[in-house]
Design a protein around this motif. Structure first.
Motif, short mmCIF file in Angstrom:
data_model
loop_
_atom_site.label_atom_id
_atom_site.label_comp_id
_atom_site.label_asym_id
_atom_site.label_seq_id
_atom_site.Cartn_x
_atom_site.Cartn_y
_atom_site.Cartn_z
N UNK A 202 6.92 1.52 -1.43
CA UNK A 202 6.85 1.36 -0.09
C UNK A 202 8.21 1.26 0.53
N UNK A 203 9.05 0.88 -0.13
CA UNK A 203 10.60 0.55 0.11
C UNK A 203 11.14 2.02 0.20
N UNK A 204 10.79 2.91 -0.66
CA UNK A 204 11.45 4.29 -0.62
C UNK A 204 10.82 5.13 0.47
N UNK B 87 -1.21 5.89 0.84
CA UNK B 87 -1.78 4.51 0.88
C UNK B 87 -3.40 4.61 1.00
N UNK B 88 -4.03 5.81 1.63
CA UNK B 88 -5.27 6.07 1.74
C UNK B 88 -5.87 6.32 0.13
N UNK C 90 2.04 -4.59 4.42
CA UNK C 90 3.36 -4.54 4.02
C UNK C 90 4.28 -3.18 4.54
N UNK C 91 3.56 -2.26 4.28
CA UNK C 91 4.14 -0.89 4.92
C UNK C 91 4.50 -0.68 6.44
N UNK C 92 3.50 -1.27 7.00
CA UNK C 92 3.74 -1.43 8.63
C UNK C 92 4.76 -2.55 9.18
N UNK C 93 4.85 -3.25 8.34
CA UNK C 93 5.84 -4.51 8.46
C UNK C 93 7.29 -3.83 8.00
N UNK C 94 7.44 -3.10 7.07
CA UNK C 94 8.70 -2.81 6.76
C UNK C 94 9.33 -1.69 7.62
N UNK C 95 8.54 -0.97 8.08
CA UNK C 95 8.82 0.16 9.26
C UNK C 95 9.20 -0.73 10.42
N UNK C 96 8.56 -1.81 10.77
CA UNK C 96 9.09 -2.48 11.97
C UNK C 96 10.05 -3.47 11.83
#
Length: 325
Positions: free
Chosen positions: A186-188, A202-203, A220-226
């Motif tokens: 996800x970080x990438x 993710x789906x 985690x993915x949404x919060x990383x973007x935010x």
């Protein structure tokens, strides 16, 4: 005349070396060829004939990878990037095309799942060997692309590295790694500027993960973007996951954590720190499932509402770990 100037004059046209070394590889002397690629390209680097050194290394990496020699090919691909740095080569389409070309030659081999039914010792050994080879391929590709991301960040791309390189590494880690590390992947992807592709991954993960892992990965993915201040892609990805999941099985579960993420996305669109804090309290048990969620929320509170972290070093170490990923 200096040694460097003499070397510069004495070196033959680079195509002669490329043709000769191709024959060495095709004769099966892979490791001998690897040493020759390294030593000959080093002479061109010493003479500051970087363009020709890059031609040799690119040719060598491709030929070795085409013959299935991943270790040799990766060595030369990494040396190619090291030479880009020495030459201070800008991050441009021509060089990125070469990096894409080498990337596409790294093998993609279906990895048997860990829970595969192995009935005898030979099956177990074969499984262990295939998993070991998969880990080695992933390690080699990761070393190459991490070096390329670092080069791109230094020579013209955004400070986090060229987005497509992050997408390439995230995709390879997801499809080829025997042990999925969704945090690392996800970080990438959040640096890849392709939220639609990230949503699709993710789906896909929802259909292959253990119960309870899907909502964590999405959160985690949404919060990383935010945490990067990227509201646009956070919202787009969440909408895209819901849209794609409508036609999939299993569907997206409306867990407490997913509810929290939905409310959070709405809250961050206005100056509502008390509501932000209230949501963190109400959904504390869901957020506490992964300490990283709390760390990301602290970063979000600082970015959107100016709230100072209790531990000012936390964000700095988080950034270092992200770079290491």
């Amino acid at each position: 005349m200096s040694t460097r100037e003499r070397t510069k004059r004495e070196l033959p046209p680079v195509q002669e070396h490329i043709d000769k070394l191709r024959k060495v590889v095709e004769e099966g002397n892979y490791y001998g060829a690897l040493q020759m690629y390294k030593s000959i390209s080093a002479r061109y680097v010493t003479a500051q004939r970087f363009s020709e050194a890059l031609d040799i290394l690119f040719s060598g990496a491709c030929i070795e990878l085409e013959h299935g020699l991943v270790n040799c090919g990766a060595d030369l691909a990494i040396l190619f990037v090291d030479t880009l740095v020495k030459a201070k080569s800008p991050c441009n389409d021509e060089t990125l095309d070469r990096i894409r070309g080498m990337y596409k030659l790294f093998p993609r081999v279906p990895v048997p799942p860990h829970l595969v039914d192995v009935s005898d010792d030979e099956d177990v050994q074969n499984l262990q060997e295939s998993l070991g080879e998969a880990r080695s391929r992933v390690d080699n590709l990761t070393s190459f692309l991490r070096a390329a991301i670092k080069w791109s960040a230094e020579f013209g791309a955004p400070s986090t590295g060229y987005p497509e390189l992050h997408a390439m590494l995230g995709d390879y880690l997801y499809t080829e790694c025997p042990e999925l590390d969704m945090v690392r992947i996800s970080r990438h992807f959040v640096r890849a500027e392709d939220p639609e592709k990230f949503a699709s991954m993710l789906v896909n993960f929802m259909g292959r993960c253990y119960p309870g892992e899907d909502d964590l990965a999405i959160a985690r993915a949404v919060l990383m973007y935010l945490s990067m201040g990227n509201m646009k892609d956070a919202n787009f990805m969440m909408d895209e996951i819901k849209r794609q999941a409508e036609t999939k099985n299993p569907e997206l579960s409306e867990s407490n954590l997913i509810q929290f993420i939905s409310y959070l996305l709405e809250t961050l669109q206005r100056d509502a720190l008390p509501l932000f804090n209230m949501l963190r309290v109400k959904y504390k048990s869901s957020i506490d499932r992964d300490q990283l969620l709390n760390e990301l929320l602290d970063e979000i509170a600082e970015r959107f509402y100016g709230v100072q972290r209790k531990n000012p070093l936390q964000g700095m170490f988080g950034d270092i770990f992200k770079m290491m990923g």
